[in-house]
Design a protein around this motif. Structure first.
Motif, PDB file in Angstrom:
ATOM      1  N   TRP A 387       1.294  -1.391  -0.038  1.00 38.67           N
ATOM      2  CA  TRP A 387      -0.014  -0.217   0.117  1.00 38.67           C
ATOM      3  C   TRP A 387       0.969   1.282  -0.155  1.00 38.67           C
ATOM      4  N   ASN A 388       1.829   1.173   0.979  1.00 40.76           N
ATOM      5  CA  ASN A 388       2.536   2.614   0.541  1.00 40.76           C
ATOM      6  C   ASN A 388       3.055   2.861  -0.357  1.00 40.76           C
ATOM      7  N   ARG A 389       3.235   1.611  -1.248  1.00 38.80           N
ATOM      8  CA  ARG A 389       4.342   1.949  -2.656  1.00 38.80           C
ATOM      9  C   ARG A 389       3.055   2.418  -3.883  1.00 38.80           C
ATOM     10  N   LEU A 390       2.217   1.967  -3.234  1.00 43.65           N
ATOM     11  CA  LEU A 390       1.101   2.552  -4.378  1.00 43.65           C
ATOM     12  C   LEU A 390       1.576   3.867  -4.104  1.00 43.65           C
ATOM     13  N   TRP A 391       0.229   4.320  -2.570  1.00 47.18           N
ATOM     14  CA  TRP A 391       0.649   5.792  -2.861  1.00 47.18           C
ATOM     15  C   TRP A 391       1.423   6.670  -3.191  1.00 47.18           C
ATOM     16  N   ILE A 392       2.393   6.070  -2.965  1.00 44.65           N
ATOM     17  CA  ILE A 392       3.129   6.627  -3.107  1.00 44.65           C
ATOM     18  C   ILE A 392       3.381   7.499  -4.659  1.00 44.65           C
ATOM     19  N   ILE A 393       3.254   6.100  -5.185  1.00 48.11           N
ATOM     20  CA  ILE A 393       2.994   6.309  -7.124  1.00 48.11           C
ATOM     21  C   ILE A 393       1.380   7.173  -6.947  1.00 48.11           C
ATOM     22  N   VAL A 394       0.158   7.599  -6.938  1.00 53.18           N
ATOM     23  CA  VAL A 394      -0.185   7.898  -5.997  1.00 53.18           C
ATOM     24  C   VAL A 394      -0.085   9.749  -6.346  1.00 53.18           C
ATOM     25  N   PHE A 395       0.496   9.632  -5.532  1.00 51.92           N
ATOM     26  CA  PHE A 395       1.202  11.022  -4.578  1.00 51.92           C
ATOM     27  C   PHE A 395       2.130  11.545  -5.977  1.00 51.92           C
ATOM     28  N   SER A 396       2.853  10.614  -6.417  1.00 45.91           N
ATOM     29  CA  SER A 396       3.596  11.702  -7.674  1.00 45.91           C
ATOM     30  C   SER A 396       3.205  11.970  -8.565  1.00 45.91           C
ATOM     31  N   LEU A 397       1.890  11.523  -9.134  1.00 45.63           N
ATOM     32  CA  LEU A 397       0.794  12.191 -10.441  1.00 45.63           C
ATOM     33  C   LEU A 397       0.247  12.607  -9.976  1.00 45.63           C
ATOM     34  N   VAL A 398       0.068  13.007  -8.568  1.00 46.30           N
ATOM     35  CA  VAL A 398      -0.966  14.109  -8.136  1.00 46.30           C
ATOM     36  C   VAL A 398      -0.149  15.362  -7.801  1.00 46.30           C
ATOM     37  N   VAL A 399       1.763  15.424  -7.511  1.00 48.36           N
ATOM     38  CA  VAL A 399       2.911  16.220  -7.643  1.00 48.36           C
ATOM     39  C   VAL A 399       2.955  16.537  -9.615  1.00 48.36           C
ATOM     40  N   PHE A 400       2.612  15.889  -9.403  1.00 48.93           N
ATOM     41  CA  PHE A 400       3.088  16.012 -11.096  1.00 48.93           C
ATOM     42  C   PHE A 400       2.420  16.782 -11.990  1.00 48.93           C
ATOM     43  N   LEU A 401       0.541  16.263 -12.041  1.00 49.32           N
ATOM     44  CA  LEU A 401       0.373  16.507 -12.320  1.00 49.32           C
ATOM     45  C   LEU A 401      -0.625  18.830 -11.836  1.00 49.32           C
ATOM     46  N   ALA A 402      -0.379  18.305 -10.825  1.00 46.16           N
ATOM     47  CA  ALA A 402      -0.470  19.953 -10.073  1.00 46.16           C
ATOM     48  C   ALA A 402       0.520  20.804 -10.313  1.00 46.16           C
ATOM     49  N   LEU A 403       2.000  20.575 -10.426  1.00 47.19           N
ATOM     50  CA  LEU A 403       3.081  21.419 -11.381  1.00 47.19           C
ATOM     51  C   LEU A 403       2.482  21.531 -12.960  1.00 47.19           C
ATOM     52  N   LEU A 404       1.863  20.826 -13.320  1.00 47.62           N
ATOM     53  CA  LEU A 404       2.025  20.882 -14.864  1.00 47.62           C
ATOM     54  C   LEU A 404       1.182  21.781 -15.318  1.00 47.62           C
ATOM     55  N   MET A 405      -0.010  21.425 -14.093  1.00 46.80           N
ATOM     56  CA  MET A 405      -1.197  22.805 -14.449  1.00 46.80           C
ATOM     57  C   MET A 405      -0.798  24.016 -14.158  1.00 46.80           C
ATOM     58  N   LEU A 406      -0.103  24.002 -12.480  1.00 43.24           N
ATOM     59  CA  LEU A 406       0.651  25.609 -12.204  1.00 43.24           C
ATOM     60  C   LEU A 406       1.826  26.230 -13.065  1.00 43.24           C
ATOM     61  N   LEU A 407       2.462  25.832 -14.205  1.00 47.78           N
ATOM     62  CA  LEU A 407       3.165  26.263 -14.922  1.00 47.78           C
ATOM     63  C   LEU A 407       2.473  26.175 -16.715  1.00 47.78           C
ATOM     64  N   LYS A 408       1.128  26.081 -16.717  1.00 46.25           N
ATOM     65  CA  LYS A 408       0.792  25.585 -17.845  1.00 46.25           C
ATOM     66  C   LYS A 408      -1.020  27.046 -17.785  1.00 46.25           C
ATOM     67  N   ARG A 409      -1.191  27.341 -16.870  1.00 49.73           N
ATOM     68  CA  ARG A 409      -1.786  28.046 -16.220  1.00 49.73           C
ATOM     69  C   ARG A 409      -2.338  29.070 -15.354  1.00 49.73           C
ATOM     70  N   SER A 410      -0.888  29.349 -15.195  1.00 50.64           N
ATOM     71  CA  SER A 410      -0.702  30.283 -13.805  1.00 50.64           C
ATOM     72  C   SER A 410       0.025  31.722 -14.475  1.00 50.64           C
ATOM     73  N   LEU A 414       3.735  31.263 -16.526  1.00 48.71           N
ATOM     74  CA  LEU A 414       3.955  31.463 -17.568  1.00 48.71           C
ATOM     75  C   LEU A 414       5.630  32.316 -18.204  1.00 48.71           C
ATOM     76  N   GLN A 415       5.475  33.177 -16.592  1.00 53.00           N
ATOM     77  CA  GLN A 415       6.693  33.880 -16.696  1.00 53.00           C
ATOM     78  C   GLN A 415       7.812  32.860 -16.186  1.00 53.00           C
ATOM     79  N   MET A 416       7.944  31.995 -15.364  1.00 53.31           N
ATOM     80  CA  MET A 416       9.450  30.725 -15.699  1.00 53.31           C
ATOM     81  C   MET A 416       9.204  30.078 -17.095  1.00 53.31           C
ATOM     82  N   ARG A 417       8.172  29.811 -17.615  1.00 48.00           N
ATOM     83  CA  ARG A 417       8.643  29.161 -19.118  1.00 48.00           C
ATOM     84  C   ARG A 417       9.435  30.052 -19.824  1.00 48.00           C
ATOM     85  N   ALA A 418       8.664  31.911 -19.742  1.00 48.11           N
ATOM     86  CA  ALA A 418       9.022  32.719 -20.743  1.00 48.11           C
ATOM     87  C   ALA A 418      11.247  33.307 -20.081  1.00 48.11           C
TER      88      ALA A 418
END
Length: 540
Positions: A387-410, A414-418
């Motif tokens: 269970w701990n490994r499974l939750w870490i995989i889920v947590f990693s994907l959530v962090v990845f998607l949250a960071l992706l949304m931050l870079l694409k939608r905030s 936009l300034q960071m990508r520029a």
């Protein structure tokens, strides 16, 4: 023969001795009479009393048999009821085995233990298994069925058949049928019955079935060996496929850990071009923050201890982000454009942070407990998933998607990508590149802190925690493409799977060396990694 008839007649007498009493009184008195019969006569009479007691179906029988097996039942040498001895050796106490009512004014010197021999112990074990197999408690029946499967004593075959005929639960029935099949293989049953048993065991699959069939192969008759060998070969092929899938799972699990450790480094390295050798220490600080949060909640709010990770994640992100911001403002901002000096400076910072942790917490490992919902494992087909490994995989994907949304939608994304694509042009457009660098470094450090929260659930929390992942993190970033999140994701998962497939053949150390060599060869062909960033400054 005479002994068996004697036991049978005594059993009948004990079972029907109270038929002339009123129904309400008879049930209680019957059980008392059957318990008292345990203290009368020799071992044959005691066996008859045990069987009659089980046949009564009383709810106290299982506990009484356990007390008999543990040597807790005593009887007065001059006659009287059987009682349960408690208290201490110097000051024993006695109570009624049915009601638990204390019995006073007894001379301990006059009390003698109700003795049993090995044959009676076997009878008690069998009878208790029967009671457990017929228990109304599902978990008790499942545990009894699994115990039957483990012991597989053919003498319990009739007992198991009677329990199986009354069992309705599918999982328990499957376990009982497997136990019956193993018992059949060990018994003197006919060839056809044993072939059917082999099919039942093979259908169960897994390494347990392989062990059972391999053991049966050594004592099986010649006309049965081909059928057993065919099933063994089939199970071996299935296990080989499941081993490949298991290695892929382990690789994805390792890849998720590398993703968490590398994703903050990817954006820092991509935006600022800084080789941050202290990134591993940000992971370490996140793990120690988790330890501190867990200890604080356990002492102040013990009812919330199982949810301490929910508080540790934001705490680790904010604290390590603040530490990263201080490092950037006090050290790194003066070294931009000087990669060698930056590398040496951050390495020095990493040594300072390690020593600070050692001075405050000590050099020994700190225990971070897994919450109940992250403990244990479950089977999925032929996979064993923790269970701990499974939750870490889920947590990693959530962090990845949250960071992706931050870079694409905030606006900050936009300034960071520029700044990543063309720092001079971004500066000329009014973007404060210095503060973008500072908050990017803080963001990368905060994500590393969240990686420490996850790693605290699967690794030792020690001052050297981050050093175990810093090299692999750099390999992930370079392989996936500097500053590209999708490249970091693909690179982390790819390297995780590659490591797990190389380790069985080359060993852990040589496997990492081979991965490093392969990455070097790959970079010779694609210097910008799998997913190269586009932009004038990047391409210059």
């Amino acid at each position: 023969m005479f002994r068996a008839i004697k036991i049978f007649l005594l059993t009948l007498c004990l079972m029907f001795s109270g038929l002339t009493l009123p129904m309400g009184v008879r049930a209680q008195d019957d059980v008392h009479a059957l318990v008292d019969a345990l203290g009368v006569g020799g071992f044959p009479e005691r066996e008859a009393a045990i069987r009659a007691l089980v046949a009564s179906g009383d709810s106290h029988v299982s506990r009484i048999l356990q007390q008999l097996s543990d040597g807790q039942l005593y009887v007065n040498s001059e006659g009287g009821p059987v009682l349960v001895q408690g208290g201490t050796e110097d000051e024993p106490t006695y109570s009624d085995p049915i009601s638990g009512e204390a019995i006073a004014d007894l001379d301990p010197d006059m009390m003698s233990k109700v003795k049993i021999n090995n044959a009676l112990r076997t009878t008690i074990t069998t009878m208790m298994s029967q009671l457990t197999l017929l228990s109304p408690d599902r978990s008790a029946r499942l545990a009894a069925a699994e115990g039957m499967l483990k012991d597989a004593d053919p003498t319990n075959l009739d007992l198991l058949n009677s329990a199986l005929s009354a069992e309705k639960d599918g999982e328990i029935r499957n376990t009982m049928e497997a136990a019956r099949a193993v018992m059949t293989l060990k018994s003197d049953a006919g060839i056809e019955d044993k072939k059917a048993a082999i099919d039942t065991i093979a259908a169960r699959g897994g390494r347990d079935a392989l062990t059972i069939l391999t053991t049966a192969m050594t004592t099986a008759p010649d006309d049965l060996k081909p059928a057993i060998q065919a099933e063994i070969d089939t199970i071996n092929r299935d296990l080989a496929l499941w081993d490949i899938v298991q290695n892929v799972w382990y690789g994805l699990s390792l890849g998720s850990v590398l993703l968490l450790a590398a994703i903050g480094l990817a954006i820092t390295f991509g935006v600022m071009g800084v080789i941050n050798m202290a990134h591993g220490e940000m992971v370490m600080i996140g793990a120690y923050t988790t330890y501190m949060v867990q200890e604080t909640i356990a002492s102040a709010f013990p009812s919330l201890a199982d949810y301490s990770l929910a508080f540790a994640v934001p705490a680790a992100f904010l604290f390590t982000g603040l530490v990263g911001l201080v490092i950037e403002r006090s050290v790194i901002r003066y070294l931009y454009g000087r990669p060698l000096e930056t590398l040496l400076a951050t390495w020095g910072v990493s040594l300072i942070l390690q020593q600070a942790i050692r001075s405050y917490f000590g050099p020994t490992n700190r225990e971070v407990r897994n919450p109940s919902w992250m403990s244990g494992a479950f089977d999925f087909g032929g996979l064993v998933i923790t269970w701990n490994r499974l939750w870490i995989i889920v947590f990693s994907l959530v962090v990845f998607l949250a960071l992706l949304m931050l870079l694409k939608r905030s606006a900050f994304g936009l300034q960071m990508r520029a700044v990543t694509q063309n720092r001079r042009m971004a500066s000329s457009m009014g973007i404060r590149t210095g503060w973008v660098d500072a908050f990017t470094f803080a963001l990368g450090s905060g994500i590393a802190g969240m990686a420490g929260v996850a790693l605290s659930q699967i690794d030792n929390v020690s001052p050297n925690l981050g050093q175990n992942y810093i090299i692999d993190s750099f390999m992930v970033v370079v392989f996936g493409g500097v500053g590209n999140l999708w490249g970091t994701l693909v690179g982390a998962l790819s390297l995780g799977v590659a490591n797990k497939f190389l380790e069985p053949f080359a060993g852990a150390v040589l496997g990492k060396i081979l991965v490093l060599v392969l990455i070097i060869l790959f970079i010779q062909k694609r210097p910008r990694g799998l997913f190269a960033l586009k932009g004038r400054a990047v391409e210059a």
